[in-house]
Design an enzyme around this catalytic site. Structure first.
Site, PDB file in Angstrom:
ATOM      1  N   PRO A 231       0.974  -1.237   0.094  1.00 15.30           N
ATOM      2  CA  PRO A 231       0.005  -0.204  -0.067  1.00 15.30           C
ATOM      3  C   PRO A 231       0.674   1.154   0.006  1.00 15.30           C
ATOM      4  O   PRO A 231       0.340   2.229  -0.318  1.00 15.30           O
ATOM      5  CB  PRO A 231      -0.720  -0.176   1.247  1.00 15.30           C
ATOM      6  CG  PRO A 231       0.055  -0.929   2.183  1.00 15.30           C
ATOM      7  CD  PRO A 231       1.031  -1.758   1.275  1.00 15.30           C
ATOM      8  N   ASP A 254       3.440   1.946 -11.432  1.00 15.32           N
ATOM      9  CA  ASP A 254       2.224   2.722 -11.483  1.00 15.32           C
ATOM     10  C   ASP A 254       2.705   4.110 -10.844  1.00 15.32           C
ATOM     11  O   ASP A 254       3.241   4.237  -9.819  1.00 15.32           O
ATOM     12  CB  ASP A 254       1.079   1.938 -10.951  1.00 15.32           C
ATOM     13  CG  ASP A 254       0.521   1.015 -12.104  1.00 15.32           C
ATOM     14  OD1 ASP A 254       0.996   1.012 -13.101  1.00 15.32           O
ATOM     15  OD2 ASP A 254       0.115  -0.049 -11.556  1.00 15.32           O
ATOM     16  N   LYS A 276      -0.768   6.150 -14.998  1.00 19.39           N
ATOM     17  CA  LYS A 276      -2.054   5.386 -14.574  1.00 19.39           C
ATOM     18  C   LYS A 276      -2.652   6.040 -13.231  1.00 19.39           C
ATOM     19  O   LYS A 276      -2.857   5.202 -12.384  1.00 19.39           O
ATOM     20  CB  LYS A 276      -1.960   3.717 -14.496  1.00 19.39           C
ATOM     21  CG  LYS A 276      -1.815   3.137 -15.852  1.00 19.39           C
ATOM     22  CD  LYS A 276      -3.044   2.425 -16.097  1.00 19.39           C
ATOM     23  CE  LYS A 276      -3.461   1.153 -15.645  1.00 19.39           C
ATOM     24  NZ  LYS A 276      -2.402   0.102 -15.341  1.00 19.39           N
ATOM     25  N   ASP A 309      -1.790  -5.422  -4.192  1.00 17.69           N
ATOM     26  CA  ASP A 309      -1.533  -6.869  -4.606  1.00 17.69           C
ATOM     27  C   ASP A 309      -1.758  -6.646  -6.185  1.00 17.69           C
ATOM     28  O   ASP A 309      -2.811  -5.879  -6.783  1.00 17.69           O
ATOM     29  CB  ASP A 309      -2.662  -7.670  -4.143  1.00 17.69           C
ATOM     30  CG  ASP A 309      -2.279  -9.184  -4.534  1.00 17.69           C
ATOM     31  OD1 ASP A 309      -1.583  -9.898  -4.003  1.00 17.69           O
ATOM     32  OD2 ASP A 309      -2.651  -9.480  -5.673  1.00 17.69           O
ATOM     33  N   THR A 337      -2.656  -5.821  -0.095  1.00 19.22           N
ATOM     34  CA  THR A 337      -3.672  -4.985  -0.758  1.00 19.22           C
ATOM     35  C   THR A 337      -4.165  -3.879   0.128  1.00 19.22           C
ATOM     36  O   THR A 337      -3.984  -3.912   1.381  1.00 19.22           O
ATOM     37  CB  THR A 337      -4.899  -6.036  -1.233  1.00 19.22           C
ATOM     38  OG1 THR A 337      -5.560  -4.992  -2.118  1.00 19.22           O
ATOM     39  CG2 THR A 337      -5.564  -6.407  -0.128  1.00 19.22           C
ATOM     40  N   ALA A 338      -4.531  -2.773  -0.342  1.00 24.60           N
ATOM     41  CA  ALA A 338      -4.975  -1.473   0.214  1.00 24.60           C
ATOM     42  C   ALA A 338      -5.979  -1.929   1.381  1.00 24.60           C
ATOM     43  O   ALA A 338      -6.076  -1.307   2.313  1.00 24.60           O
ATOM     44  CB  ALA A 338      -5.633  -0.544  -0.729  1.00 24.60           C
ATOM     45  N   MET A 389     -11.099   2.638  -5.395  1.00 18.80           N
ATOM     46  CA  MET A 389     -11.406   3.732  -6.235  1.00 18.80           C
ATOM     47  C   MET A 389     -12.899   4.256  -5.953  1.00 18.80           C
ATOM     48  O   MET A 389     -13.336   4.652  -7.018  1.00 18.80           O
ATOM     49  CB  MET A 389     -11.324   3.045  -7.536  1.00 18.80           C
ATOM     50  CG  MET A 389      -9.804   2.716  -7.834  1.00 18.80           C
ATOM     51  SD  MET A 389      -9.654   1.803  -9.658  1.00 18.80           S
ATOM     52  CE  MET A 389     -10.281   0.333  -9.123  1.00 18.80           C
TER      53      MET A 389
END
Ligand code: SAH
Length: 483
Positions: A231, A254, A276, A309, A337-338, A389
């Site tokens: 993260p 990214d 991105k 991830d 993962t976040a 998002m």
């Protein structure tokens, strides 16, 4: 005056002990500690002690080492490669030291540096590779700290890879000319396909890959690692990710991957930002796929760094398909993962015994259609929902979930910049969630977590989501503990 490097008073060497006796005099804890250390080698350990502590006795039995259960005599030391005086009795230890010296055998007296001919190191063992750390007795704690750091830097499979290298050395020397070709072969051997196969425990395959490499004159195909960067916090990177970064020829990253994580790569690696960020794509996905294929074909070792991830909202599926179609070797390295980082920042149980046992990773961007997506039904039946998002669709997410039957009082936690020092945490309810869209003070990535389990979080120090004081969700004390 020219500056001189301080001199070592104890010079490290690796002593051959295979099958040779190493005698340890003593039956207590110190003797056991030395026996355990020496047992990492193939020496023939002999423990001389009349009285032996139960732990050492159990260890002697389990490791089938010899135990001489009589009183100490000089003859016990004859033929030894090394001697340890570890009885804990000063007089006896001194006698052992002087006997060993008389017989010309190197001796170590535990906790008495002044009586030692040699010191024992803190050891990282990847036999046949060994890294010995010594401080000349200045700090065993320091030595252990250094040992631990080195230990996690090195792959557990390094030993089997090194053994394979030893078995191939002659062949490599006969097939490859000395100099660049041979160096390149060994570099590819230790970081390329043979290393990857060994890492996965497939030693026979590692051997075959090495032979392929030798026969192709050490011209390897490239390899792409799709790597989860986590993260944002550097120390949430996995050890494997770090190792691959150190070996990469090129790093594609990214916009969400912070600079310090990218900077952990090999110094001379090519670094390519592929952008991105929402609204400003610096490269299209098709361009990124083509770039990966091109670098792979050029024989590069590439790390494709993705935030969190790589398999969660990371477009990894498209990149993997392009690499598969082009026949380029690749692997996937998971990352934190976040949603997990945000949950950790809030001490928020994602599953909570008696409350929720499932969780949904979603974007909220699939709410546009007229039918309710499956995840909304799961949310209504109690799942914890992590919305990626989700800032620009916060109102829609809230509206649709409430219309589907989820209570407006359902707890919501929002984390901006999870895991990073500039993180901000917000708490509220589903009814408060639409206000997230208006918050122009949030410029970092935002994770939203919705569900009854969210009420089990620690809200101390977090801000109210709606800008006004909203009711704190159900107090943690009334929740059952997570199993
Ligand atoms: N593959 C990534 C997700 C990429 S999608 C992962 O597994 O985490 C990008 C979204 O992830 C962001 O819009 C945001 O919702 C979330 N995100 C990524 N990093 C975050 C962070 N440090 N804090 C909060 N949310 C984050």
């Amino acid at each position: 005056m020219p500056q001189t490097t301080p001199k070592l008073n104890a010079f490290p060497v690796f002593m051959r002990v295979e099958g040779r006796p190493v005698v340890i005099v003593g039956g207590g804890e110190e003797a056991l500690a030395k026996a355990r250390l020496i047992a990492q080698s193939s020496a023939d350990i002999r423990i001389v002690a009349e009285m032996v502590a139960p732990d050492l006795l159990a260890w002697i039995a389990a490791n089938e080492v010899s135990h001489i259960a009589g009183p100490y005599e000089t003859s016990r030391l004859e033929g030894a490669a090394l001697v340890f005086a570890a009885s804990g009795e000063e007089e006896l230890d001194r006698r052992v030291v002087s006997d060993a010296r008389r017989l010309g055998i190197l001796v170590n007296a535990v906790d008495r540096p002044e009586l030692c001919d040699f010191f024992t190191p803190a050891l990282v063992n990847r036999a046949p590779v060994a890294i010995a750390v010594g401080t000349e007795g200045a700090g065993p704690v320091l030595a252990q700290m250094i040992r631990a750091r080195i230990d996690w830097m090195l792959s557990p499979s390094l030993g089997s890879l090194a053994s394979l290298a030893a078995s191939l050395r002659g062949t490599a020397e006969s097939l490859l000319p000395k100099g660049n070709a041979r160096r390149r072969f060994w570099r590819d051997f230790f970081t390329g396909a043979p290393a990857r196969a060994a890492e996965a425990g497939r030693v026979a395959e590692a051997h075959d890959k090495a032979i392929d490499l030798l026969l192709s004159g050490a011209k390897t195909g490239g390899h792409i690692a799709l790597v989860g960067a986590g993260p944002g916090a550097e120390d949430l990177l996995t050890l494997r990710a770090q190792r691959l970064l150190m070996e990469a020829d090129a790093i594609l990253y990214d916009a969400l991957v912070p600079e310090p994580v990218v900077a952990m790569g090999r110094r001379d690696a090519e670094r390519i930002s592929v952008g991105k960020r929402k609204g400003c794509h610096s490269k299209t996905q098709a361009e990124i796929n083509a770039l990966l294929v091109r670098l792979g074909r050029a024989g590069k070792r590439v790390v494709r760094l993705k935030s969190g991830d790589p398999l969660v909202f990371g477009r990894a599926g498209e990149e993997m398909a392009a690499l598969r179609d082009a026949g380029i070797s690749y692997e996937v390295v998971p990352g934190v993962t976040a949603a997990f980082a945000a949950a950790a920042d809030f001490e928020l149980p994602l599953t909570l015994r008696g409350i929720t046992s499932s969780m949904v990773f979603t974007t909220g961007h699939d709410l546009k259609g007229s039918t309710l997506p499956d995840w909304a039904r799961l949310a209504v039946s109690g799942a914890t929902v992590a919305v990626y998002m989700g800032r620009s669709v916060a109102a829609e997410v809230a509206e649709r979930l409430i219309a589907a039957g989820l209570s407006p009082d359902t707890a919501v936690a929002v984390v901006e910049n999870a895991s990073l020092s500039g993180r901000r945490r917000f708490h509220g309810t589903l009814a408060d969630l639409p206000s997230l869209e208006q918050r122009i003070d949030l410029s970092g990535p935002v994770m939203t977590i919705i569900g009854d389990a969210v009420a089990g979080a620690n809200f101390a120090g977090s801000e109210p989501l709606a800008g006004r004081r909203s009711a704190m969700p159900t107090s943690v004390g009334t929740m059952p503990t997570d199993a």
